[in-house]
Each structure stands twice: as C-alpha cells, then as structure tokens.
Design a protein around this motif. Structure first.
Motif, PDB file in Angstrom:
ATOM      1  N   SER A   2       0.835  -1.193   0.000  1.00  0.00           N
ATOM      2  CA  SER A   2       0.000   0.000   0.000  1.00  0.00           C
ATOM      3  C   SER A   2       0.874   1.249   0.000  1.00  0.00           C
ATOM      4  O   SER A   2       1.973   1.260   0.544  1.00  0.00           O
ATOM      5  N   SER A   3       0.364   2.316  -0.608  1.00  0.00           N
ATOM      6  CA  SER A   3       1.085   3.582  -0.635  1.00  0.00           C
ATOM      7  C   SER A   3       0.705   4.411   0.579  1.00  0.00           C
ATOM      8  O   SER A   3      -0.308   4.155   1.243  1.00  0.00           O
ATOM      9  N   LEU A   4       1.530   5.416   0.856  1.00  0.00           N
ATOM     10  CA  LEU A   4       1.278   6.298   1.985  1.00  0.00           C
ATOM     11  C   LEU A   4       1.517   7.737   1.571  1.00  0.00           C
ATOM     12  O   LEU A   4       2.567   8.073   1.036  1.00  0.00           O
ATOM     13  N   SER A   5       0.538   8.580   1.840  1.00  0.00           N
ATOM     14  CA  SER A   5       0.653  10.006   1.582  1.00  0.00           C
ATOM     15  C   SER A   5       0.212  10.753   2.834  1.00  0.00           C
ATOM     16  O   SER A   5      -0.967  10.692   3.214  1.00  0.00           O
ATOM     17  N   ILE A   6       1.153  11.434   3.477  1.00  0.00           N
ATOM     18  CA  ILE A   6       0.832  12.204   4.674  1.00  0.00           C
ATOM     19  C   ILE A   6      -0.093  13.362   4.315  1.00  0.00           C
ATOM     20  O   ILE A   6      -1.011  13.703   5.067  1.00  0.00           O
ATOM     21  N   SER A   7       0.126  13.962   3.158  1.00  0.00           N
ATOM     22  CA  SER A   7      -0.731  15.077   2.746  1.00  0.00           C
ATOM     23  C   SER A   7      -2.160  14.606   2.502  1.00  0.00           C
ATOM     24  O   SER A   7      -3.121  15.320   2.816  1.00  0.00           O
ATOM     25  N   ALA A   8      -2.319  13.392   1.947  1.00  0.00           N
ATOM     26  CA  ALA A   8      -3.667  12.855   1.755  1.00  0.00           C
ATOM     27  C   ALA A   8      -4.338  12.594   3.101  1.00  0.00           C
ATOM     28  O   ALA A   8      -5.546  12.842   3.264  1.00  0.00           O
ATOM     29  N   ALA A   9      -3.555  12.093   4.069  1.00  0.00           N
ATOM     30  CA  ALA A   9      -4.094  11.878   5.417  1.00  0.00           C
ATOM     31  C   ALA A   9      -4.553  13.207   6.028  1.00  0.00           C
ATOM     32  O   ALA A   9      -5.586  13.267   6.710  1.00  0.00           O
ATOM     33  N   TRP A  10      -3.792  14.267   5.788  1.00  0.00           N
ATOM     34  CA  TRP A  10      -4.169  15.589   6.292  1.00  0.00           C
ATOM     35  C   TRP A  10      -5.451  16.086   5.626  1.00  0.00           C
ATOM     36  O   TRP A  10      -6.335  16.630   6.300  1.00  0.00           O
ATOM     37  N   ASP A  11      -5.555  15.901   4.308  1.00  0.00           N
ATOM     38  CA  ASP A  11      -6.762  16.327   3.597  1.00  0.00           C
ATOM     39  C   ASP A  11      -7.983  15.566   4.108  1.00  0.00           C
ATOM     40  O   ASP A  11      -9.056  16.153   4.297  1.00  0.00           O
ATOM     41  N   GLU A  12      -7.838  14.264   4.324  1.00  0.00           N
ATOM     42  CA  GLU A  12      -8.955  13.468   4.843  1.00  0.00           C
ATOM     43  C   GLU A  12      -9.311  13.902   6.260  1.00  0.00           C
ATOM     44  O   GLU A  12     -10.496  13.939   6.628  1.00  0.00           O
ATOM     45  N   THR A  13      -8.299  14.227   7.051  1.00  0.00           N
ATOM     46  CA  THR A  13      -8.542  14.683   8.420  1.00  0.00           C
ATOM     47  C   THR A  13      -9.354  15.965   8.422  1.00  0.00           C
ATOM     48  O   THR A  13     -10.325  16.107   9.178  1.00  0.00           O
ATOM     49  N   ARG A  14      -8.972  16.911   7.590  1.00  0.00           N
ATOM     50  CA  ARG A  14      -9.729  18.171   7.512  1.00  0.00           C
ATOM     51  C   ARG A  14     -11.171  17.917   7.097  1.00  0.00           C
ATOM     52  O   ARG A  14     -12.106  18.503   7.664  1.00  0.00           O
ATOM     53  N   LEU A 177       2.601  -3.222   8.747  1.00  0.00           N
ATOM     54  CA  LEU A 177       2.076  -2.072   8.015  1.00  0.00           C
ATOM     55  C   LEU A 177       3.117  -0.975   7.812  1.00  0.00           C
ATOM     56  O   LEU A 177       3.082  -0.261   6.809  1.00  0.00           O
ATOM     57  N   ALA A 178       4.043  -0.841   8.768  1.00  0.00           N
ATOM     58  CA  ALA A 178       4.948   0.312   8.761  1.00  0.00           C
ATOM     59  C   ALA A 178       6.289   0.068   8.092  1.00  0.00           C
ATOM     60  O   ALA A 178       6.969   1.027   7.708  1.00  0.00           O
ATOM     61  N   LYS A 179       6.702  -1.175   7.947  1.00  0.00           N
ATOM     62  CA  LYS A 179       8.092  -1.465   7.579  1.00  0.00           C
ATOM     63  C   LYS A 179       8.526  -0.879   6.236  1.00  0.00           C
ATOM     64  O   LYS A 179       9.704  -0.563   6.047  1.00  0.00           O
ATOM     65  N   HIS A 180       7.600  -0.721   5.309  1.00  0.00           N
ATOM     66  CA  HIS A 180       7.968  -0.187   3.995  1.00  0.00           C
ATOM     67  C   HIS A 180       7.800   1.336   3.902  1.00  0.00           C
ATOM     68  O   HIS A 180       8.070   1.926   2.857  1.00  0.00           O
ATOM     69  N   HIS A 181       7.354   1.957   4.985  1.00  0.00           N
ATOM     70  CA  HIS A 181       7.099   3.401   4.971  1.00  0.00           C
ATOM     71  C   HIS A 181       7.712   4.078   6.189  1.00  0.00           C
ATOM     72  O   HIS A 181       7.219   5.115   6.644  1.00  0.00           O
ATOM     73  N   TYR A 182       8.793   3.504   6.692  1.00  0.00           N
ATOM     74  CA  TYR A 182       9.342   3.977   7.963  1.00  0.00           C
ATOM     75  C   TYR A 182       9.767   5.443   7.914  1.00  0.00           C
ATOM     76  O   TYR A 182       9.520   6.200   8.858  1.00  0.00           O
ATOM     77  N   GLY A 183      10.383   5.855   6.835  1.00  0.00           N
ATOM     78  CA  GLY A 183      10.882   7.228   6.736  1.00  0.00           C
ATOM     79  C   GLY A 183       9.770   8.260   6.866  1.00  0.00           C
ATOM     80  O   GLY A 183       9.890   9.232   7.616  1.00  0.00           O
ATOM     81  N   ARG A 184       8.674   8.057   6.147  1.00  0.00           N
ATOM     82  CA  ARG A 184       7.567   9.010   6.201  1.00  0.00           C
ATOM     83  C   ARG A 184       6.881   8.971   7.568  1.00  0.00           C
ATOM     84  O   ARG A 184       6.468  10.020   8.094  1.00  0.00           O
ATOM     85  N   LEU A 185       6.750   7.786   8.135  1.00  0.00           N
ATOM     86  CA  LEU A 185       6.130   7.677   9.459  1.00  0.00           C
ATOM     87  C   LEU A 185       7.000   8.339  10.520  1.00  0.00           C
ATOM     88  O   LEU A 185       6.481   8.983  11.443  1.00  0.00           O
TER      89      LEU A 185
END
Length: 269
Positions: A2-14, A177-185
């Motif tokens: 799965s992909s991860l976008s922090i900005s998308a998470a922020w948009d969904e949060t708003r 869930l986190a191992k492939h996205h550690y840097g962004r997390l």
C-alpha cells in the motif's frame, strides 16, 4: 504494498473534522478536557502537596487519555459507529494497547541502558548521578529512541480500535504495516513531537505564567489551578483530535482501506 501520503491523510482529516467535528469534540471534552481540569485542581501526584487523590486522578487522566485516543481513532476510521460505541471500544481495547506500551517502554529502556554504557565506556556520555537531574545527552537519547520506536508502534492505536488480537499481534501488525514506509512515518512522528512540545510550552509556561500573575500561583483547589486546567485542556484537545485522526487515516491507507470514511451519527452517546 500500500502507498502512503501524509498530505492525503491531512486532507482526509480536515474533511472528516469539518463534517463531524462536533462529535469528535464531544469525545475530546469528555476524555481529555474534563480529566485535565480535574487533575489540575487536585494537583500533581509528585511533590510536597501530593495526595492519594492526586495519584488516583493522575492514573484516571492517563487511562482516559488512552481511551480517548482509541475512541477518536475508531470514529475517524469508520464505518458508522455511535460516539458511545467508539468510547466503549476504547475501554475494551485499552488493556491490550497499555501492554504494548509497557513492552515498548521496557525495550526502549534496555536499549538505552546498553547504549549509555557503551557511550560511557568510550567517554562519549556521562552516567546519571543519583539525586541530580539526568544529563541532557541521556534525555536526548531517550527522546530519539522513543521517536524511532513510535514511528512504527503509533499504529497500534488504530489497529486496536478496529481489529482484534492480543498485544503481540498488535506489535506484529504495526510492523507489517509500517516497515515499507518507515521514513515518512518517522517524519510524521517528529512533526507531532514538535507540535506537542509547542502546545505544552504554550499552555504550561506561556498562558500558565499569565494565569499565575492574574490569579496567583496555581495550587490544588485554587481558582488559578481550575482556570489553568481548563485552558490547558482546551489547547491540548484540538491537537489530540487532529493527531489521532491523522494516525487513523494513515492506518486506513496502509491497511488498504482506500476511501473508507468516518460516518458518525449525531446521536448515540
């Protein structure tokens, strides 16, 4: 993967908070602001004015804080659930999350002691002395270790909010869930830590100093302690709601939830 976008998470949060913000606020007021006010009034469990009541209040604040985090995660993940149902889920899953944090704390302490001994042997760090404040190097190392670990295990909260399993499964699921996205997390955790520090400094030292000047030094049972508790809770609550919602939406992305949205009814608490 799965992909991860922090900005998308922020948009969904708003989007979620604009739509259902009043319901998230209800959870925050009940499980974050109110306990913070009670804790401020009864006083700290440490120091010369510590009492049994203050110790119990501190424990209650910690427990309700974790329950509130889980409830907010549950609301933000969806599908539709009542506010009361989300809070009940928080209480039900609190023991498992608490055990995860205990295991994580033990692991961090073991690593910290090993690193400190190695650095001390190489004359790169100073061992703490009983009765004195810990060296800044030790404090910095602990903060770093917590951030490195929390980058992964922050996901234990939303996982517990919607999935089943014991603490060991929460740990393994978080890593999966986190191992492939550690840097962004990790970057997200650093931002959260920084914002939390700003919130604490603003509420405790900035506004706290103003309240002390206007109403006197906050002491257990005083008006200034009550006002400080209300102000601190109202400042910390929005931060907690936003952070919890973002973590929940990050979990949705990593778990393949796609466009899953929180849909909270206006009643049921």
């Amino acid at each position: 993967m799965s992909s991860l976008s922090i900005s998308a998470a922020w948009d969904e949060t708003r989007s979620i908070l604009l739509r259902d913000g009043q319901l998230f606020a209800a959870v925050a007021l009940a499980l974050i602001v109110l306990p913070e006010v009670v804790f401020a009034v009864v006083g700290s469990p440490a120091g010369p004015q510590a009492t049994q009541i203050s110790s119990l209040a501190y424990i209650a604040v910690v427990v309700l804080g974790f329950v509130g985090q889980l409830a907010l995660n549950r609301l933000a993940i969806g599908p539709s659930v009542t506010v009361g149902g989300a809070i009940a889920r928080g209480f039900a899953r609190f023991p498992s999350v608490f055990l995860v944090l205990v295991l994580l704390s033990l692991a961090i302490m073991i690593v910290a002691v090993a690193l400190l001994m190695a650095l001390s042997a190489a004359h790169l760090a100073v061992l703490p002395v009983s009765g004195q404040p810990p060296p800044l190097s030790l404090v910095a190392m602990l903060i770093l270790l917590v951030a490195l670990a929390f980058a992964v295990f922050q996901l234990a909260f939303p996982i517990a909010a919607v999935e089943t399993g014991n603490p060991l499964r929460l740990i393994s699921r978080s890593w999966h869930l986190a191992k492939h996205h550690y840097g962004r997390l990790l970057a997200f955790v650093v931002i959260i830590f920084f914002c939390f520090a700003v919130v604490v400094i603003t509420s405790q030292f900035g506004l706290g100093s103003v309240i002390a000047v206007l109403l006197g030094r906050p002491t257990p049972g005083s008006l200034s302690a009550l006002v400080l508790g209300v102000v601190t809770g109202l400042i910390q609550a929005p931060f907690t709601v936003i952070a919890a919602t973002m973590v929940a939406r990050i979990y949705v992305q990593l778990s393949g939830g796609g466009e899953a949205q929180a849909s909270v009814p206006s009643s049921g608490i």
